[in-house]
Write an enzyme that holds these catalytic residues in place. Structure first.
Site, short mmCIF file in Angstrom:
data_model
loop_
_atom_site.label_atom_id
_atom_site.label_comp_id
_atom_site.label_asym_id
_atom_site.label_seq_id
_atom_site.Cartn_x
_atom_site.Cartn_y
_atom_site.Cartn_z
CB SER A 73 -0.96 -0.01 1.17
OG SER A 73 -0.29 -0.26 2.38
CG HIS A 86 -4.04 -0.87 -2.01
ND1 HIS A 86 -4.56 0.40 -2.12
CD2 HIS A 86 -3.72 -1.02 -0.70
CE1 HIS A 86 -4.53 1.01 -0.95
NE2 HIS A 86 -4.03 0.15 -0.06
CE LYS A 137 -7.40 -0.06 1.01
NZ LYS A 137 -7.32 1.12 1.87
N1 PMP Z 1 -5.17 -4.28 3.92
C1 PMP Z 1 -4.42 -3.44 3.19
C2 PMP Z 1 -3.25 -3.98 2.43
C3 PMP Z 1 -4.75 -2.07 3.13
O1 PMP Z 1 -4.02 -1.21 2.43
C4 PMP Z 1 -5.88 -1.62 3.85
C5 PMP Z 1 -6.33 -0.16 3.80
N2 PMP Z 1 -5.47 0.78 4.29
C6 PMP Z 1 -6.61 -2.53 4.60
C7 PMP Z 1 -6.25 -3.87 4.59
C8 PMP Z 1 -7.79 -2.10 5.42
O2 PMP Z 1 -8.92 -1.92 4.62
P1 PMP Z 1 -10.14 -1.06 5.17
O3 PMP Z 1 -9.83 0.38 4.88
O4 PMP Z 1 -11.32 -1.59 4.43
O5 PMP Z 1 -10.22 -1.32 6.63
#
Ligand code: PMP
Length: 398
Positions: free
Chosen positions: A181, A209, A240
């Site tokens: 990310s 992502h 997302k």
């Molecule tokens: N896993 C990864 C790799 C992420 O980048 C994110 C979001 N920052 C999440 C999980 C968490 O997702 P959410 O925003 O739906 O809680």
């Protein structure tokens, strides 16, 4: 005496180290342009990859769900909070991922923190990439399993850990982000899967992502590599590219069943409201019906990346719409972001603890919704601020 007085000292220390991040407050809807501090600016900071947060079909689906079902679900899933639509969304997610079953969670974060300690415990080993997301790290912390961290994307190191572990644990679980990310690089999934298969280990891929971004009709990174059927568990987010909110775990039926019995956020936190579920279901249909959104996302991505690199910025190892502009020092990244905002571009700095202390950066994400003019404006601002702060010259790299 104020027993919380120490917090003021801690906040002051963060400010002194340029590590305090004020919240940027948007005065408008999410989108390629947003209102910040009363001004319209081009945004490079959302995860709204396909522009679905504002899509008319998702809005209509959410409104219709509110009209029929109201605003709240009123209970946790295991008591009275499972509506027909929750199960329908899960069946559709399983089909989207090409696996037998899926279970939704309130967020991608709670999907990981619910999943990992439910399926691992004493006598198991979790093997995790060093740059995995915080929700994976917290999920591992909640488990009683042994853990080993391998250097980022280092297959030789992973294979060595797996060989050593073979036969010594009930379950060896390899966990990786699919798309990292903060750097935008893609995990070497084919090699990870080969190494895991050779050692009899299971693979868990967090595709937060990659879903909506990679693979056929946005099916994700596992589909992109043709690995469907060889990755045991996929985690996804609905927050997302899908444009709403939530997370899910996709895999075998027994996994879903076990999670409904033991995953703590599933058992102890209220389920999604109807509007969110309806919007997510519609998003999956839109992704199927409108492949041009994905095409536009990638056209914008290629152009933006190439032009940033042409200006002389270090964009690291990104291969996806997440493009970091590496600066190292947190103060520079903060200053760069502030100056971009002065120039009409909203691009957030990322500093410790999200990345290592010397790895501060501006993290950009282009979306399908950005127009050419908006990207032109963003690139012009990067060029101007890069020169002003001495990161680039007018001819390229300093
Ligand atoms: N896993 C990864 C790799 C992420 O980048 C994110 C979001 N920052 C999440 C999980 C968490 O997702 P959410 O925003 O739906 O809680």
């Amino acid at each position: 005496m104020n027993p919380l007085a120490f917090l003021e000292g801690e906040v002051a220390a963060l400010r002194a180290q340029h590590l305090y991040r004020g919240l940027r407050v948007l005065g408008s809807a999410q989108g390629p342009e947003v209102e910040v501090d009363g001004r319209r600016v081009v945004s490079l900071s959302s995860n709204d990859y396909l522009g679905l947060t504002q899509h008319p079909r998702l809005r209509a689906a959410a409104l219709a769900a509110v009209a029929e079902f109201g605003v709240g679900s009123g209970a946790v899933r295991t008591i009275a909070g499972t509506l027909t639509m929750h199960e329908a969304l899960e069946a559709e997610l399983a089909e989207f991922k090409g696996v037998p079953a899926a279970l939704t969670f309130q967020s991608g974060f709670t999907a990981n923190t619910g999943l990992i300690p439910t399926i691992t415990g004493d006598g198991d080993l979790i093997v995790s990439d060093s740059l995995n997301h915080a929700s994976i790290i917290d999920g591992i912390r909640l488990s009683k399993a042994a853990r080993k961290v391998y250097p980022h994307a280092d297959i030789a190191a992973l294979a060595e850990i797996l060989q050593e572990a073979a036969g010594r644990y009930r379950l060896v679980l390899v966990v990786t982000d699919a798309v990292f990310s903060m750097d935008g690089d893609i995990a070497p999934l084919p090699a990870i899967v080969d190494a895991a298969e050779a050692a009899g280990a299971a693979v868990l891929v967090d595709d937060a992502h990659g879903s909506g971004v990679l693979g056929r009709h946005g099916r994700g990174t596992v589909d992109h590599f043709g690995l469907t059927g060889r990755v045991h568990i996929q985690v996804g987010t609905l927050s997302k590219a899908v444009g709403a909110l939530g997370g899910y775990v996709a895999g075998p039926v027994a996994l879903r069943e076990m999670l409904t019995q033991r995953a703590r956020p599933f058992l102890f936190s209220t389920s999604h409201p109807p509007a969110v579920v309806a919007a997510c279901r519609e998003a999956l249909r839109v992704m199927q019906d409108e492949p041009e959104l994905g095409e536009r996302l990638w056209a914008n991505t290629r152009r933006f990346k190439a032009e940033l690199a042409g200006l002389g910025f270090d964009t690291g190892r990104s291969e996806t719409p997440i493009t970091p502009v590496l600066m190292g020092d947190p103060a520079t990244a903060m200053r760069f972001s502030d100056r971009l905002l002065d120039q009409g571009v909203f691009a957030q700095p990322v500093v410790f603890p999200t990345v290592a202390l010397d790895q501060a950066r501006i993290r950009t994400i282009v979306t399908a919704a950005h127009t050419d003019d908006q990207l032109d404006a963003a690139l012009a601002a990067f060029a101007a601020v890069g020169q002003e702060l001495g990161l680039t010259t007018s001819r390229g790299t300093a």
